[in-house]
Scaffold this active site. Structure first.
Site, short mmCIF file in Angstrom:
data_model
loop_
_atom_site.label_atom_id
_atom_site.label_comp_id
_atom_site.label_asym_id
_atom_site.label_seq_id
_atom_site.Cartn_x
_atom_site.Cartn_y
_atom_site.Cartn_z
N HIS A 1 -7.70 -4.99 -14.21
CA HIS A 1 -6.48 -5.63 -15.14
C HIS A 1 -5.64 -6.27 -13.97
CE1 HIS A 1 -7.49 -3.65 -18.88
NE2 HIS A 1 -8.08 -2.66 -18.33
N ASP B 1 -7.42 -10.81 -21.43
CA ASP B 1 -7.48 -9.68 -22.07
C ASP B 1 -7.26 -9.99 -23.49
OD1 ASP B 1 -7.25 -7.25 -23.54
OD2 ASP B 1 -7.32 -6.20 -21.45
N ILE B 2 -8.05 -9.69 -24.46
CA ILE B 2 -7.89 -10.31 -25.94
C ILE B 2 -6.90 -9.17 -26.55
CG2 ILE B 2 -9.54 -8.58 -27.08
CD1 ILE B 2 -9.17 -12.61 -27.52
N HIS C 1 -14.07 -3.49 -14.43
CA HIS C 1 -13.11 -4.57 -14.36
C HIS C 1 -11.83 -4.25 -13.84
CE1 HIS C 1 -13.26 -2.20 -18.25
NE2 HIS C 1 -11.78 -2.45 -18.26
P1 5GP Z 1 -10.54 -0.39 -20.38
O1 5GP Z 1 -12.15 -0.17 -20.24
O2 5GP Z 1 -9.99 -0.96 -18.90
O3 5GP Z 1 -9.84 1.14 -20.71
O4 5GP Z 1 -10.07 -1.44 -21.39
C1 5GP Z 1 -10.73 -2.34 -21.64
C2 5GP Z 1 -10.09 -3.89 -21.88
O5 5GP Z 1 -10.90 -5.01 -22.14
C3 5GP Z 1 -8.87 -3.55 -23.06
O6 5GP Z 1 -7.78 -4.04 -22.33
C4 5GP Z 1 -9.48 -4.54 -23.91
O7 5GP Z 1 -8.24 -5.12 -24.79
C5 5GP Z 1 -10.42 -5.46 -23.22
N1 5GP Z 1 -11.47 -5.91 -24.17
C6 5GP Z 1 -12.17 -5.36 -24.84
N2 5GP Z 1 -13.21 -6.00 -25.66
C7 5GP Z 1 -12.78 -7.21 -25.07
C8 5GP Z 1 -13.24 -8.56 -25.28
O8 5GP Z 1 -14.24 -8.77 -26.15
N3 5GP Z 1 -12.73 -9.55 -25.07
C9 5GP Z 1 -11.60 -9.74 -24.30
N4 5GP Z 1 -11.26 -10.85 -23.77
N5 5GP Z 1 -11.21 -8.35 -23.62
C10 5GP Z 1 -11.75 -7.38 -24.21
#
Ligand code: 5GP
Length: 134
Positions: free
Chosen positions: A95, A29-30, A93
């Site tokens: 985590h 995660d970035i 996804h």
């Molecule tokens: P969620 O959809 O579960 O709320 O969060 C999405 C997750 O994806 C976040 O923790 C965010 O930091 C991560 N994320 C979003 N865009 C990118 C990206 O371009 N690259 C990576 N490696 N992680 C990402």
């Protein structure tokens, strides 16, 4: 249009890759909550995790289990926490987060700011542990 995670899995957008097989892809995660915070996705683009068909869904968790074991081997922590949110990126996804307490799973916490070199080194170590396991 392809999701950002599809573009990552296809190599069109760079990522710190951890593991991949025919159906699944794992990468750091970035904006990590902890060093080693990893996302595991099915390559098939489905927004909501509970819309994934049963076989792919079970395989996703089996794949994540091996990734979690690799993270746990190299990142100091009590265990690996698993959560699904999916409110930001519409591509299912999981985590996987190295944790020492329940607060380490709190997404309201400020995220870590890591240098590229540190991401690379973390990914390299987890990748090695994953490849040794498989
Ligand atoms: P969620 O959809 O579960 O709320 O969060 C999405 C997750 O994806 C976040 O923790 C965010 O930091 C991560 N994320 C979003 N865009 C990118 C990206 O371009 N690259 C990576 N490696 N992680 C990402």
């Amino acid at each position: 249009m392809a999701s950002i995670f599809t573009k990552i899995a296809n190599g069109e957008i760079p990522s710190y890759k951890i593991a991949e097989d025919e159906h699944y892809f794992a990468f750091l995660d970035i904006n990590p909550l902890a060093k080693g915070h990893t996302l595991v996705i099915p390559k098939k683009e489905v927004d909501y995790i509970f819309d994934i068909d049963d076989e792919l869904y079970k395989g996703l968790f089996a794949f994540a289990k091996n990734v979690a074991a690799a993270i746990e081997k190299v990142m100091p922590c009590k265990r690996i926490g698993l959560t699904v949110i999916g409110l930001e990126v519409p591509h299912a996804h999981i985590h996987l987060i190295p944790i020492n307490s329940i607060y380490d799973m709190d997404f309201k916490q400020p995220k870590l700011q890591l240098e590229a070199g540190e991401f690379e080194s973390i990914a390299k170590n987890i990748r090695k542990a994953y490849n040794e396991r498989m």
